[in-house]
Design an enzyme around this catalytic site. Structure first.
Site, PDB file in Angstrom:
ATOM      1  N   SER A 169       5.482  -2.841   3.182  1.00 56.43           N
ATOM      2  CA  SER A 169       4.513  -2.266   4.097  1.00 56.43           C
ATOM      3  C   SER A 169       4.763  -2.730   5.527  1.00 56.43           C
ATOM      4  O   SER A 169       5.844  -2.533   6.064  1.00 56.43           O
ATOM      5  CB  SER A 169       3.105  -2.604   3.599  1.00 56.43           C
ATOM      6  OG  SER A 169       2.136  -1.822   4.235  1.00 56.43           O
ATOM      7  N   GLU A 263       2.417   8.296  -2.338  1.00 59.35           N
ATOM      8  CA  GLU A 263       1.615   7.389  -1.520  1.00 59.35           C
ATOM      9  C   GLU A 263       1.603   7.816  -0.056  1.00 59.35           C
ATOM     10  O   GLU A 263       2.386   8.647   0.396  1.00 59.35           O
ATOM     11  CB  GLU A 263       2.130   5.962  -1.639  1.00 59.35           C
ATOM     12  CG  GLU A 263       3.460   5.715  -0.941  1.00 59.35           C
ATOM     13  CD  GLU A 263       3.726   4.223  -0.754  1.00 59.35           C
ATOM     14  OE1 GLU A 263       3.084   3.633   0.133  1.00 59.35           O
ATOM     15  OE2 GLU A 263       4.581   3.682  -1.492  1.00 59.35           O
ATOM     16  N   HIS A 293       0.612   2.093  -3.537  1.00 58.43           N
ATOM     17  CA  HIS A 293       1.310   1.431  -2.447  1.00 58.43           C
ATOM     18  C   HIS A 293       1.823   0.068  -2.904  1.00 58.43           C
ATOM     19  O   HIS A 293       1.098  -0.700  -3.539  1.00 58.43           O
ATOM     20  CB  HIS A 293       0.323   1.271  -1.280  1.00 58.43           C
ATOM     21  CG  HIS A 293       0.890   0.650  -0.052  1.00 58.43           C
ATOM     22  ND1 HIS A 293       1.934   1.204   0.652  1.00 58.43           N
ATOM     23  CD2 HIS A 293       0.545  -0.486   0.628  1.00 58.43           C
ATOM     24  CE1 HIS A 293       2.202   0.464   1.712  1.00 58.43           C
ATOM     25  NE2 HIS A 293       1.377  -0.576   1.712  1.00 58.43           N
TER      26      HIS A 293
END
Length: 332
Positions: A169, A263, A293
């Site tokens: 991320s 996602e 995620h």
């Protein structure tokens, strides 16, 4: 679905359909975790609640395996921890990991389970840097800490060619920024970099488009944007340290990217792959079925986590082997 620009190691079949447990986890998250995250206020109480919620999810869905060795690091401005799976020893090689967080939540501790499973899959120790979080520490604190952790490893005996950087991320945004800054400064690059569910666009423009079509299970795009803005603060959205681009000919190591096909950040992953290909950088993209995620961190919820992590471990092994081969040719 698996797409690639330049092969870095043998391909493997990626499932075309998510496991039942994965689909159920996503459906439950849409009506549960997403709603809670969307309602949390963007103040101190909301931030602390969000941090606690994500920590609980990470602990429940991906607990630290028994026998994991954890060694805290406090060295100058560098904070973090070494994580080693049972039986893994320190050696000449290591993984440097930059956790995700939206720059606001998570820590080395929340990602200890993921780091331990990476250590087991690769046989390598994993150093997870505990970079400073917003809003207490806005841009460029996290990026500075990510760079400091890399320099610390080089100063403590590791050759760049014996390191592989990983991230998830927002940690992927930090990873790419670090690689680009290395290229600008002439700092030797690691052997490779792998990224799970990469954040490429901090404005979440691409993510918001996807979120309107298919609600992301973890949080609404607007919630993610509010978190990231606590970090970016007064920095312009088009700042080259935020709106990252890979200029043609930039000397970057091979990249390996995984994301869930459904996602919110799937299009960020695609854009990263395309940008790398245009710049001539080797980049493999794997889009796994499902909508969770950073699913690699949640093996108890997502059965695909294990196979995907083994693929990432395969990339690490291959990148280090290629680095070794290149070094031998130079010496010879």
């Amino acid at each position: 679905m698996r797409t690639r620009s330049t092969a870095t190691f043998p391909p493997a079949a990626v499932p075309t359909r998510a496991a039942t447990r994965t689909r159920l986890a996503a459906a439950a998250s849409v009506v549960g975790i997403r709603q809670v995250n969307g309602l949390l206020p963007n103040n101190r109480i909301g931030i602390e609640a969000g941090r606690a919620l994500i920590a609980a999810i990470m602990a429940a869905g991906g607990p630290t395996p028994a026998g994991t060795a954890v060694t805290p690091v406090r060295s100058g401005g560098v904070r973090g921890e070494w994580v080693r799976a049972a039986g893994v020893r320190h050696g000449d090689r290591a993984i440097y990991y930059l956790h995700g967080s939206g720059y606001v939540v998570c820590s080395a501790k929340t990602h200890r389970g993921l780091a331990a499973r990476l250590s087991k899959a690769t046989g390598l120790p994993v150093f997870v840097v505990d970079y400073r979080l917003a809003p207490e520490h806005p841009f460029p604190a996290a990026a500075d800490d990510a760079a400091a952790g890399y320099r610390w490893l080089l100063e403590h005996g590791y050759r760049a060619s014996d390191l592989v950087i990983g991230g998830d991320s927002a940690g992927c945004h930090l990873t790419l920024d670090l690689l680009l800054q290395n290229a600008i400064a002439g700092t030797e690059q690691p052997a490779g970099a792998f990224m799970f569910s990469p954040l490429l666009d901090p404005t979440l423009t691409l993510a918001e488009r996807r979120d309107r079509v298919l609600p992301d299970p973890m949080a609404p795009a607007r919630t993610g944007r509010r978190l990231i803005e606590l970090y970016t603060a007064a920095e312009p959205a088009d700042s080259p340290r935020l709106r990252l681009t890979i200029p043609a000919g930039t000397a970057l190591p091979p990249l390996f990217v995984q994301a869930s096909a459904g996602e919110m950040l799937a299009d960020d992953a695609r854009q990263l792959r395309d940008m790398a290909a245009t710049a001539g950088v080797a980049c493999e993209l794997e889009l796994w079925p499902g909508r969770i995620h950073v699913f690699q961190a949640l093996p108890l919820l997502v059965p695909e986590a294990g196979p995907a992590l083994r693929r990432a471990a395969g990339f690490v092994t291959s990148a280090l082997a290629q680095s070794d081969s290149t070094r031998r040719k130079r010496v010879g």
